[in-house]
Write an enzyme that holds these catalytic residues in place. Structure first.
Site, PDB file in Angstrom:
ATOM      1  N   ARG A  51       0.868  -1.182   0.000  1.00  0.00           N
ATOM      2  CA  ARG A  51       0.000   0.000   0.000  1.00  0.00           C
ATOM      3  C   ARG A  51       0.899   1.225   0.000  1.00  0.00           C
ATOM      4  NH1 ARG A  51      -5.398  -0.003   1.873  1.00  0.00           N
ATOM      5  NH2 ARG A  51      -4.858   1.856   3.047  1.00  0.00           N
ATOM      6  N   ASP A  53       2.437   4.953  -0.278  1.00  0.00           N
ATOM      7  CA  ASP A  53       1.954   6.259   0.187  1.00  0.00           C
ATOM      8  C   ASP A  53       1.784   7.253  -0.955  1.00  0.00           C
ATOM      9  OD1 ASP A  53       1.481   6.275   2.947  1.00  0.00           O
ATOM     10  OD2 ASP A  53       3.636   6.167   3.349  1.00  0.00           O
ATOM     11  N   TYR A 111      12.004  -2.420  -2.454  1.00  0.00           N
ATOM     12  CA  TYR A 111      11.820  -0.992  -2.739  1.00  0.00           C
ATOM     13  C   TYR A 111      13.152  -0.396  -3.167  1.00  0.00           C
ATOM     14  CZ  TYR A 111       7.095  -0.512  -0.820  1.00  0.00           C
ATOM     15  OH  TYR A 111       5.743  -0.580  -0.606  1.00  0.00           O
ATOM     16  N   ARG A 201      11.609   5.383   3.866  1.00  0.00           N
ATOM     17  CA  ARG A 201      11.905   6.818   3.803  1.00  0.00           C
ATOM     18  C   ARG A 201      12.574   7.315   5.086  1.00  0.00           C
ATOM     19  NH1 ARG A 201       6.162   8.913   2.231  1.00  0.00           N
ATOM     20  NH2 ARG A 201       7.148  10.948   2.603  1.00  0.00           N
TER      21      ARG A 201
END
Lengths: 263, 263
Positions: A51, A53, A111, A201
């Site tokens: 999911r 952002d 990622y 992040r």
């Protein structure tokens, strides 16, 4: 009879308030469910491996849903292409094993965070990278990243409990944490069994502080042991982050082979 | 005293109705002149090396204007950066020789047209390339392109006289017409003393027909001799075209050295 479908997607997150459906907001899931429902002639509810952002991109997002439509599974992606906005790409679709769940069955997510190191901003990469100016000690950043490998409590990179789903655990197993250069691009590849909200992040924001010599690489271990978000660095901007690939177990993974080559 | 300024720019043309100012429409020139006027405190009228069409991009556009402001010339680009929308990048600014005119003094322009040859559409390149599917004979495309080199009448690639400025000539000298591959990207580099409206895109549309074997490479010479636009191929889409670089004479060229490395 309802048939399970696996759909692979790429999207640019710039224009979306994230992946997950939110009433009244423009989300990737909202657009996909609307267009899939129109195409297949029945309401579609999908489940996504990640999911992402608001502002985060994907090159290898995987979603699953069930359909009773007679359209062959492999044709769904192509039929969807002309209906989707041009920042959401339906890469491929296939029939999946009964009960396939893109989220629960995922074994790992990969990622990539991309930092722009060129002297001038770049036209092509400005939506997909974070420009960081000034010296960065990339070796120190890699040394610090090595401490992430293995099974740890990532609370210090996860943020307030209120932002996380109820009963969520902060234990994750990181199998890859690698910095590498591609000309003016500085990429960080991070793979784990799963990620909590803002985790990559927050890690990148902290590692950039290591690169700027505001932190020593050896502090990352202590930071994780502290389980205190306030001790970590700031959250790196969303636009540098891309979900590259989701891996499934051998029985489910056959249609995952050419994921990254495609985009 | 009015001082001549040279400003180098990159921009993504997607959101603009072309470079040239048009009342009531969003153009790159309109945005630039508005922000330069605010920054410098007097109306600014600029001249550009290439008046790119709607949807066409630039990595090395050059514009000139005069200012009476006391802001040092080299600071203008940086001061402009925070004022411009994020799809227009002020790369650098410098004092130019008195009377410098970015358009009249340009000796050559280099445009690049990019075709996407990947099996799947690409997230990063979709705004900067034209996806062409099916076989393309790239060797034939290069052979056909060789006929463009030198001084010719390009009427057959220029379109209706009504779309061109009054008294415009269709004679141009092409010094480079090169196809080359970069993974899934097929680039066409075209350099000439000048280009008329749609000229590169009409050439590319015609050369893709050569690649598809709808035309023989040897027909390009005849086509140019005919000076008949109706015999050429369709206009390739704007989004694949980028103004890469503008070259000036030795006396004016000193600030042009690092053009392409910067973006």
């Amino acid at each position: 009879v309802a048939c399970a479908i696996r759909l692979d997607l790429a999207y640019e997150g710039t224009a979306y308030r994230g992946f997950g459906r939110q009433p009244g907001l423009c989300t990737v899931q909202g657009v996909l469910e609307r267009e899939l429902s129109r195409l297949l002639g029945h309401p579609v509810h999908l489940t996504a491996a990640g999911r992402t952002d608001a502002g985060v991109h994907a090159r290898g997002q995987v979603v699953s849903f069930e359909t009773t439509a007679t359209l062959p599974a492999a044709r769904i992606a192509r039929a969807l292409r002309s209906r989707l906005p041009d920042d959401v790409l339906a890469l491929r679709s296939a029939a999946a094993a009964p009960g396939f769940d893109a989220r629960r069955h995922a074994r790992s997510r990969h990622y990539r965070y991309t930092i722009w190191r060129g002297a001038q901003p770049d036209l092509l990469w400005r939506r997909f990278s974070w420009p960081v100016a000034g010296p960065l000690d990339e070796h120190a950043m890699q040394v610090a990243s090595d401490a992430l490998l293995g099974r740890h409590d990532f609370s210090s990179f996860i943020g307030h409990a209120a932002q996380q789903p109820a009963r969520a655990t902060s234990m994750r197993t990181v199998s890859r944490a690698q910095w590498w250069r591609e000309d003016d691009l500085l990429h960080f590849d991070c793979q784990a069994d799963g990620f909590a909200r803002h985790m990559v992040r927050n890690i990148v924001g902290t590692l950039v502080e290591v690169g700027r010599r505001k932190r020593r690489p050896g502090q990352i271990g202590q930071l994780m042991a502290s389980a205190d978000r306030r001790l970590a660095g700031p959250t790196a901007p969303a636009r540098g982050l891309t979900l590259m690939r989701v891996a499934y177990g051998p029985a489910l993974d056959e249609s995952n082979d050419d994921r990254e080559s495609g985009t």
